[in-house]
Write a protein that holds these residues in place. Structure first.
Motif, PDB file in Angstrom:
ATOM      1  N   LEU A 119      -4.082   5.072   1.968  1.00  0.00           N
ATOM      2  CA  LEU A 119      -3.642   3.758   2.439  1.00  0.00           C
ATOM      3  C   LEU A 119      -3.819   3.614   3.950  1.00  0.00           C
ATOM      4  O   LEU A 119      -4.306   2.601   4.436  1.00  0.00           O
ATOM      5  CB  LEU A 119      -2.166   3.531   2.109  1.00  0.00           C
ATOM      6  CG  LEU A 119      -1.790   3.166   0.700  1.00  0.00           C
ATOM      7  CD1 LEU A 119      -0.274   3.094   0.569  1.00  0.00           C
ATOM      8  CD2 LEU A 119      -2.409   1.844   0.302  1.00  0.00           C
ATOM      9  N   PRO A 137       4.835   6.250  -5.831  1.00  0.00           N
ATOM     10  CA  PRO A 137       4.505   5.651  -4.536  1.00  0.00           C
ATOM     11  C   PRO A 137       3.555   4.453  -4.626  1.00  0.00           C
ATOM     12  O   PRO A 137       3.747   3.466  -3.923  1.00  0.00           O
ATOM     13  CB  PRO A 137       3.850   6.802  -3.758  1.00  0.00           C
ATOM     14  CG  PRO A 137       4.419   8.029  -4.369  1.00  0.00           C
ATOM     15  CD  PRO A 137       4.603   7.697  -5.823  1.00  0.00           C
ATOM     16  N   GLU A 138       2.574   4.510  -5.484  1.00  0.00           N
ATOM     17  CA  GLU A 138       1.623   3.405  -5.584  1.00  0.00           C
ATOM     18  C   GLU A 138       2.293   2.138  -6.115  1.00  0.00           C
ATOM     19  O   GLU A 138       2.078   1.041  -5.599  1.00  0.00           O
ATOM     20  CB  GLU A 138       0.429   3.785  -6.457  1.00  0.00           C
ATOM     21  CG  GLU A 138      -0.682   2.777  -6.396  1.00  0.00           C
ATOM     22  CD  GLU A 138      -1.987   3.282  -6.988  1.00  0.00           C
ATOM     23  OE1 GLU A 138      -2.931   2.478  -7.061  1.00  0.00           O
ATOM     24  OE2 GLU A 138      -2.071   4.459  -7.381  1.00  0.00           O
ATOM     25  N   ARG A 178      -0.651   8.135   0.449  1.00  0.00           N
ATOM     26  CA  ARG A 178      -0.295   7.634   1.780  1.00  0.00           C
ATOM     27  C   ARG A 178      -1.476   7.739   2.745  1.00  0.00           C
ATOM     28  O   ARG A 178      -1.744   6.812   3.505  1.00  0.00           O
ATOM     29  CB  ARG A 178       0.904   8.410   2.328  1.00  0.00           C
ATOM     30  CG  ARG A 178       1.321   7.941   3.696  1.00  0.00           C
ATOM     31  CD  ARG A 178       2.490   8.716   4.228  1.00  0.00           C
ATOM     32  NE  ARG A 178       2.845   8.233   5.551  1.00  0.00           N
ATOM     33  CZ  ARG A 178       4.062   8.267   6.045  1.00  0.00           C
ATOM     34  NH1 ARG A 178       5.059   8.753   5.342  1.00  0.00           N
ATOM     35  NH2 ARG A 178       4.288   7.827   7.260  1.00  0.00           N
ATOM     36  N   ARG A 209       6.367   0.599   7.701  1.00  0.00           N
ATOM     37  CA  ARG A 209       6.222  -0.149   6.447  1.00  0.00           C
ATOM     38  C   ARG A 209       6.208   0.789   5.244  1.00  0.00           C
ATOM     39  O   ARG A 209       6.812   0.482   4.208  1.00  0.00           O
ATOM     40  CB  ARG A 209       4.952  -1.005   6.473  1.00  0.00           C
ATOM     41  CG  ARG A 209       5.085  -2.195   7.402  1.00  0.00           C
ATOM     42  CD  ARG A 209       3.851  -3.086   7.429  1.00  0.00           C
ATOM     43  NE  ARG A 209       2.751  -2.394   8.102  1.00  0.00           N
ATOM     44  CZ  ARG A 209       1.603  -2.036   7.511  1.00  0.00           C
ATOM     45  NH1 ARG A 209       1.375  -2.329   6.245  1.00  0.00           N
ATOM     46  NH2 ARG A 209       0.670  -1.417   8.190  1.00  0.00           N
ATOM     47  N   TYR A 210       5.534   1.930   5.380  1.00  0.00           N
ATOM     48  CA  TYR A 210       5.480   2.875   4.266  1.00  0.00           C
ATOM     49  C   TYR A 210       6.887   3.408   3.962  1.00  0.00           C
ATOM     50  O   TYR A 210       7.284   3.492   2.792  1.00  0.00           O
ATOM     51  CB  TYR A 210       4.523   4.028   4.576  1.00  0.00           C
ATOM     52  CG  TYR A 210       4.267   4.904   3.384  1.00  0.00           C
ATOM     53  CD1 TYR A 210       3.302   4.559   2.442  1.00  0.00           C
ATOM     54  CD2 TYR A 210       5.006   6.061   3.170  1.00  0.00           C
ATOM     55  CE1 TYR A 210       3.072   5.347   1.328  1.00  0.00           C
ATOM     56  CE2 TYR A 210       4.786   6.857   2.052  1.00  0.00           C
ATOM     57  CZ  TYR A 210       3.821   6.495   1.144  1.00  0.00           C
ATOM     58  OH  TYR A 210       3.609   7.277   0.035  1.00  0.00           O
ATOM     59  N   THR A 229       4.235  -4.665  -0.875  1.00  0.00           N
ATOM     60  CA  THR A 229       3.262  -5.533  -0.212  1.00  0.00           C
ATOM     61  C   THR A 229       3.163  -6.895  -0.882  1.00  0.00           C
ATOM     62  O   THR A 229       2.806  -7.876  -0.233  1.00  0.00           O
ATOM     63  CB  THR A 229       1.865  -4.881  -0.145  1.00  0.00           C
ATOM     64  OG1 THR A 229       1.426  -4.563  -1.459  1.00  0.00           O
ATOM     65  CG2 THR A 229       1.894  -3.631   0.712  1.00  0.00           C
ATOM     66  N   ALA A 281       8.755   0.811   2.146  1.00  0.00           N
ATOM     67  CA  ALA A 281       8.277   0.697   0.763  1.00  0.00           C
ATOM     68  C   ALA A 281       8.828   1.817  -0.113  1.00  0.00           C
ATOM     69  O   ALA A 281       9.110   1.609  -1.289  1.00  0.00           O
ATOM     70  CB  ALA A 281       6.749   0.696   0.728  1.00  0.00           C
ATOM     71  N   TRP A 299       4.571   0.803  -3.322  1.00  0.00           N
ATOM     72  CA  TRP A 299       3.779   0.168  -2.266  1.00  0.00           C
ATOM     73  C   TRP A 299       3.255  -1.195  -2.720  1.00  0.00           C
ATOM     74  O   TRP A 299       3.356  -2.176  -1.982  1.00  0.00           O
ATOM     75  CB  TRP A 299       2.622   1.066  -1.849  1.00  0.00           C
ATOM     76  CG  TRP A 299       1.785   0.444  -0.781  1.00  0.00           C
ATOM     77  CD1 TRP A 299       0.595  -0.202  -0.938  1.00  0.00           C
ATOM     78  CD2 TRP A 299       2.090   0.356   0.615  1.00  0.00           C
ATOM     79  NE1 TRP A 299       0.138  -0.663   0.276  1.00  0.00           N
ATOM     80  CE2 TRP A 299       1.034  -0.335   1.243  1.00  0.00           C
ATOM     81  CE3 TRP A 299       3.155   0.808   1.387  1.00  0.00           C
ATOM     82  CZ2 TRP A 299       1.016  -0.586   2.611  1.00  0.00           C
ATOM     83  CZ3 TRP A 299       3.138   0.560   2.759  1.00  0.00           C
ATOM     84  CH2 TRP A 299       2.079  -0.132   3.346  1.00  0.00           C
ATOM     85  N   ASN A 300       2.714  -1.254  -3.921  1.00  0.00           N
ATOM     86  CA  ASN A 300       2.183  -2.520  -4.429  1.00  0.00           C
ATOM     87  C   ASN A 300       3.275  -3.572  -4.549  1.00  0.00           C
ATOM     88  O   ASN A 300       3.074  -4.737  -4.205  1.00  0.00           O
ATOM     89  CB  ASN A 300       1.468  -2.310  -5.759  1.00  0.00           C
ATOM     90  CG  ASN A 300       0.174  -1.550  -5.603  1.00  0.00           C
ATOM     91  OD1 ASN A 300      -0.422  -1.514  -4.526  1.00  0.00           O
ATOM     92  ND2 ASN A 300      -0.262  -0.915  -6.668  1.00  0.00           N
TER      93      ASN A 300
END
Length: 107
Positions: free
Chosen positions: A8, A76-77, A5, A52-53, A84, A56, A80-81
């Protein structure tokens, strides 16, 4: 190593978009990381990123992401990907005139 986080958020704060807005605000090119971070925080970038996080990492995106990969996703990655990449198209579908009942017929 910084957690995902923080990496990012720093990438956004130091990235081209924030750099452009910060430079416009100051009337000159800004490259100083502290100035960029201060602008990002004071002008809502940090709050926007947090929203946004949280979206996500939230239950709705976890469900969509897990459906997409056909297995439970909690990384988390990956979340997030997925967010987005797919969130904008999902938003467009739910905010279209047809979805919101704003269509009218003309005779």
């Amino acid at each position: 190593m910084l957690n995902f986080r923080v990496r990012l958020q720093l990438a956004e704060a130091l990235g081209q978009t924030n750099r452009w807005y910060c430079s416009q605000y100051h009337g000159r090119k800004i490259d100083d990381p502290e100035t960029l971070l201060a602008y990002f925080i004071k002008n809502g970038g940090a709050r926007d990123f947090a929203e946004r996080y949280n979206q996500a990492m939230g239950a709705e995106n976890r469900w969509y992401c897990s459906e997409f990969y056909q297995k439970e996703i909690r990384d988390p990655e990956t979340l997030w990907n997925y967010f987005t990449t797919h969130f904008q198209s999902r938003q467009n579908k739910t905010t279209s005139p047809a979805a919101s009942g704003q269509l009218s017929l003309a005779c």
